[in-house]
Motif scaffolding. Structure first.
Motif, PDB file in Angstrom:
ATOM      1  N   GLU A 100      27.195   1.382   0.844  1.00  0.00           N
ATOM      2  CA  GLU A 100      27.938   0.922   1.721  1.00  0.00           C
ATOM      3  C   GLU A 100      27.171  -0.281   2.648  1.00  0.00           C
ATOM      4  OE1 GLU A 100      29.514   3.701   4.373  1.00  0.00           O
ATOM      5  OE2 GLU A 100      31.301   4.207   2.957  1.00  0.00           O
ATOM      6  N   SER A 101      25.776  -0.193   2.508  1.00  0.00           N
ATOM      7  CA  SER A 101      25.008  -1.096   3.353  1.00  0.00           C
ATOM      8  C   SER A 101      24.789  -2.389   2.841  1.00  0.00           C
ATOM      9  CB  SER A 101      23.363  -0.245   3.427  1.00  0.00           C
ATOM     10  OG  SER A 101      23.026  -0.211   2.253  1.00  0.00           O
ATOM     11  N   LYS A 102      24.229  -3.295   3.563  1.00  0.00           N
ATOM     12  CA  LYS A 102      23.528  -4.406   3.425  1.00  0.00           C
ATOM     13  C   LYS A 102      22.031  -4.415   3.272  1.00  0.00           C
ATOM     14  CE  LYS A 102      27.150  -7.416   5.660  1.00  0.00           C
ATOM     15  NZ  LYS A 102      27.353  -8.365   6.588  1.00  0.00           N
ATOM     16  N   MET A 103      21.485  -3.739   3.958  1.00  0.00           N
ATOM     17  CA  MET A 103      20.236  -3.657   4.058  1.00  0.00           C
ATOM     18  C   MET A 103      19.710  -2.103   4.385  1.00  0.00           C
ATOM     19  SD  MET A 103      17.203  -5.370   6.572  1.00  0.00           S
ATOM     20  CE  MET A 103      16.996  -6.911   5.724  1.00  0.00           C
ATOM     21  N   ILE A 104      18.610  -1.752   3.254  1.00  0.00           N
ATOM     22  CA  ILE A 104      17.921  -0.516   3.371  1.00  0.00           C
ATOM     23  C   ILE A 104      16.496  -0.758   3.951  1.00  0.00           C
ATOM     24  CG2 ILE A 104      17.255   1.335   1.976  1.00  0.00           C
ATOM     25  CD1 ILE A 104      19.101  -0.183  -0.321  1.00  0.00           C
ATOM     26  N   VAL A 105      16.174  -0.203   4.931  1.00  0.00           N
ATOM     27  CA  VAL A 105      14.807  -0.380   5.415  1.00  0.00           C
ATOM     28  C   VAL A 105      14.007   0.972   5.251  1.00  0.00           C
ATOM     29  CG1 VAL A 105      13.321  -0.880   7.589  1.00  0.00           C
ATOM     30  CG2 VAL A 105      15.608  -1.884   7.393  1.00  0.00           C
ATOM     31  N   SER A 106      12.960   0.959   4.613  1.00  0.00           N
ATOM     32  CA  SER A 106      12.037   2.044   4.270  1.00  0.00           C
ATOM     33  C   SER A 106      10.977   1.854   4.890  1.00  0.00           C
ATOM     34  CB  SER A 106      11.966   2.260   2.515  1.00  0.00           C
ATOM     35  OG  SER A 106      11.119   1.375   2.311  1.00  0.00           O
ATOM     36  N   ILE A 107      10.534   3.000   5.575  1.00  0.00           N
ATOM     37  CA  ILE A 107       9.179   2.838   6.479  1.00  0.00           C
ATOM     38  C   ILE A 107       8.294   4.042   6.162  1.00  0.00           C
ATOM     39  CG2 ILE A 107       8.334   2.897   8.725  1.00  0.00           C
ATOM     40  CD1 ILE A 107      11.257   2.098   9.892  1.00  0.00           C
ATOM     41  N   GLY A 108       7.189   3.519   5.403  1.00  0.00           N
ATOM     42  CA  GLY A 108       6.234   4.718   5.025  1.00  0.00           C
ATOM     43  C   GLY A 108       6.509   5.525   3.775  1.00  0.00           C
ATOM     44  N   TYR A 109       7.674   4.857   2.841  1.00  0.00           N
ATOM     45  CA  TYR A 109       7.878   5.615   1.827  1.00  0.00           C
ATOM     46  C   TYR A 109       7.039   5.003   0.487  1.00  0.00           C
ATOM     47  CZ  TYR A 109      11.035   7.033  -2.161  1.00  0.00           C
ATOM     48  OH  TYR A 109      11.517   7.327  -3.293  1.00  0.00           O
ATOM     49  N   SER A 110       6.656   5.888  -0.323  1.00  0.00           N
ATOM     50  CA  SER A 110       5.792   5.421  -1.294  1.00  0.00           C
ATOM     51  C   SER A 110       6.473   5.331  -2.525  1.00  0.00           C
ATOM     52  CB  SER A 110       4.616   6.772  -1.644  1.00  0.00           C
ATOM     53  OG  SER A 110       5.163   7.738  -1.845  1.00  0.00           O
ATOM     54  N   PHE A 111       7.767   5.645  -2.735  1.00  0.00           N
ATOM     55  CA  PHE A 111       8.748   5.352  -4.009  1.00  0.00           C
ATOM     56  C   PHE A 111       8.037   6.255  -5.057  1.00  0.00           C
ATOM     57  CE2 PHE A 111       9.212   1.574  -1.554  1.00  0.00           C
ATOM     58  CZ  PHE A 111      10.828   1.284  -1.761  1.00  0.00           C
ATOM     59  N   TYR A 112       7.677   7.623  -4.422  1.00  0.00           N
ATOM     60  CA  TYR A 112       7.305   8.504  -5.762  1.00  0.00           C
ATOM     61  C   TYR A 112       8.550   9.386  -6.054  1.00  0.00           C
ATOM     62  CZ  TYR A 112       2.337   6.938  -6.645  1.00  0.00           C
ATOM     63  OH  TYR A 112       1.567   6.456  -6.886  1.00  0.00           O
ATOM     64  N   PRO A 147       8.336   5.389 -10.815  1.00  0.00           N
ATOM     65  CA  PRO A 147       9.477   6.051 -11.405  1.00  0.00           C
ATOM     66  C   PRO A 147      10.906   5.821 -11.047  1.00  0.00           C
ATOM     67  CG  PRO A 147       8.472   7.821  -9.969  1.00  0.00           C
ATOM     68  CD  PRO A 147       7.639   6.703 -10.008  1.00  0.00           C
ATOM     69  N   ASN A 148      11.731   5.396 -11.951  1.00  0.00           N
ATOM     70  CA  ASN A 148      13.203   5.219 -11.844  1.00  0.00           C
ATOM     71  C   ASN A 148      13.446   3.898 -10.880  1.00  0.00           C
ATOM     72  OD1 ASN A 148      14.080   7.245 -13.425  1.00  0.00           O
ATOM     73  ND2 ASN A 148      14.958   8.515 -11.638  1.00  0.00           N
ATOM     74  N   ILE A 149      12.394   2.919 -10.753  1.00  0.00           N
ATOM     75  CA  ILE A 149      12.558   1.598 -10.029  1.00  0.00           C
ATOM     76  C   ILE A 149      13.039   0.588 -11.238  1.00  0.00           C
ATOM     77  CG2 ILE A 149      11.435  -0.359  -8.974  1.00  0.00           C
ATOM     78  CD1 ILE A 149      12.299   1.876  -7.063  1.00  0.00           C
ATOM     79  N   ASP A 150      13.876   0.190 -11.405  1.00  0.00           N
ATOM     80  CA  ASP A 150      14.465  -0.884 -12.486  1.00  0.00           C
ATOM     81  C   ASP A 150      13.824  -2.210 -12.080  1.00  0.00           C
ATOM     82  OD1 ASP A 150      16.093  -2.676 -14.038  1.00  0.00           O
ATOM     83  OD2 ASP A 150      17.802  -1.381 -13.874  1.00  0.00           O
ATOM     84  N   ASN A 151      13.303  -2.980 -13.028  1.00  0.00           N
ATOM     85  CA  ASN A 151      12.550  -4.152 -12.688  1.00  0.00           C
ATOM     86  C   ASN A 151      13.548  -5.363 -12.388  1.00  0.00           C
ATOM     87  OD1 ASN A 151      10.113  -3.325 -13.509  1.00  0.00           O
ATOM     88  ND2 ASN A 151      10.254  -3.729 -15.613  1.00  0.00           N
ATOM     89  N   GLN A 152      14.582  -5.193 -12.681  1.00  0.00           N
ATOM     90  CA  GLN A 152      15.706  -6.363 -12.590  1.00  0.00           C
ATOM     91  C   GLN A 152      16.082  -6.226 -11.066  1.00  0.00           C
ATOM     92  OE1 GLN A 152      19.998  -5.607 -13.674  1.00  0.00           O
ATOM     93  NE2 GLN A 152      19.163  -3.733 -14.885  1.00  0.00           N
TER      94      GLN A 152
END
Length: 346
Positions: free
Chosen positions: A258-270, A306-311
């Motif tokens: 539902e969001s327009k913007m996701i703000v991740s703070i200190g998240y390493s994407f693992y 992992p699971n990050i889509d390049n597109q």
């Protein structure tokens, strides 16, 4: 332009609490590595630790993938080992590897003891003592931002600590627990709030002050850090059917779409599950954006997680030179975030 409470959500990773003095998972794992060498009451786990780490790294090497070993991975593997005969794959395994038999000697008490030792230390690491309490003030900026936007904030935290709860002690923070006797978990408090809320806090992995009753299995909370916290580790444990984890994750998915913007703070994407939902949400709406605030995580590192889509990488805006404290105190404003929607037609 951000104009409604559905327009923005926040994701907090370990880096968000680092400025408060709480170590990130990789630092915790390094401390365990030091303990098994230098502390007498930890030395019995030396071989077990190195066997687990070497086996994990090898499993990734033969797949041609980069291994990322941290405390959560260690605890996850220990939990899988403790299942033993109860593990669904057990009938398909002929025998343990020889080295495992040499280390454990068919006595799983060593694994149980290691698990208990690490969990006890984890509770110490995330505890907010007086020194840390003096450093958590930067989380108060969320309340200032809420007042500026004039709608409640939705914060999804992957952390176990109580930084937000303590820093926003004078605000109305909804965590999903009834206030009457017992203080049991009640998901309806997120869906139908009983009062005007400043911050909806979704702790996706549990909390150091959560407790589960032995007989009823109902979740409640203590007035401080619990001696036996209810929290989860490892990717496959993040979708448990037991309340509240499945509900919290489904709310994360609903809110992010539902969001327009996701703000991740200190998240390493693992986190594979979190990354999968992020990729789905960004693919769903090419105008949706993710602002990644970290100290050292450039775009080229995010795209191989992992699971990050390049597109969807063009929708990710990395701010890779700022600590959480600096971003919250200096940049978390309506004007700062709205600059990413300057061409939007209302």
């Amino acid at each position: 332009m951000l104009v409604r409470d559905n327009d923005i959500i926040f994701i907090l990773g370990a880096g968000a609490s680092a400025d408060a003095g709480i170590p990130i998972l990789s630092v915790m794992e390094k401390d365990v590595r030091d303990f098994i060498v230098n502390k007498d009451d930890w030395k019995s786990y030396y071989q077990l630790y190195h066997l687990i780490k070497a086996s994990y790294n090898y499993s990734y090497e033969i797949q041609g993938k980069e291994a990322y070993f941290n405390l959560e991975v260690l605890l996850n593997i220990i939990q899988e080992l403790l299942k033993k005969e109860e593990h669904p794959l057990y009938p398909f395994i002929g025998s343990w590897i020889v080295k495992f038999d040499e280390v454990v000697k068919d006595e799983f008490d060593l694994i149980k003891s290691f698990d208990k030792k690490i969990r006890g230390k984890l509770a110490e690491w995330v505890k907010i003592d007086n020194a840390k309490r003096q450093r958590i003030g930067y989380f108060e900026r969320f309340l200032s931002f809420k007042n500026e936007m004039n709608f409640p904030l939705h914060i999804f935290s992957l952390n176990y600590d109580l930084c937000i709860e303590l820093a926003l002690g004078n605000a109305k923070v909804e965590r999903g627990f009834d206030t009457e006797e017992g203080g049991y978990w009640n998901f309806r408090r997120f869906i139908q709030p009983l009062e005007n809320i400043d911050v909806f806090l979704y702790k996706l992995h549990g909390s150091v002050d959560w407790e589960r009753e032995e007989k009823t299995k109902r979740l409640t909370y203590s007035n401080g850090e619990s001696s036996n916290p209810d929290w989860i580790f490892g990717t496959q444990y993040k979708m448990q059917y037991i309340d509240p984890y499945l509900f919290l994750f489904s709310e994360f998915r609903r809110r992010i779409f539902e969001s327009k913007m996701i703000v991740s703070i200190g998240y390493s994407f693992y986190d594979e599950h979190i990354n999968g939902v992020i990729s789905d949400a960004l693919r769903d709406n090419p105008e949706r954006k993710l602002l990644s605030v970290s100290l050292k995580l450039p775009k080229e590192d995010i795209e191989v997680r992992p699971n990050i889509d390049n597109q969807i990488m063009k929708q990710i805006i990395p701010i890779s030179d700022k600590k959480a404290r600096e971003f919250l105190e200096s940049d978390l404003t309506k004007d700062y975030l709205n600059q990413y929607f300057e061409n939007e037609e209302l």
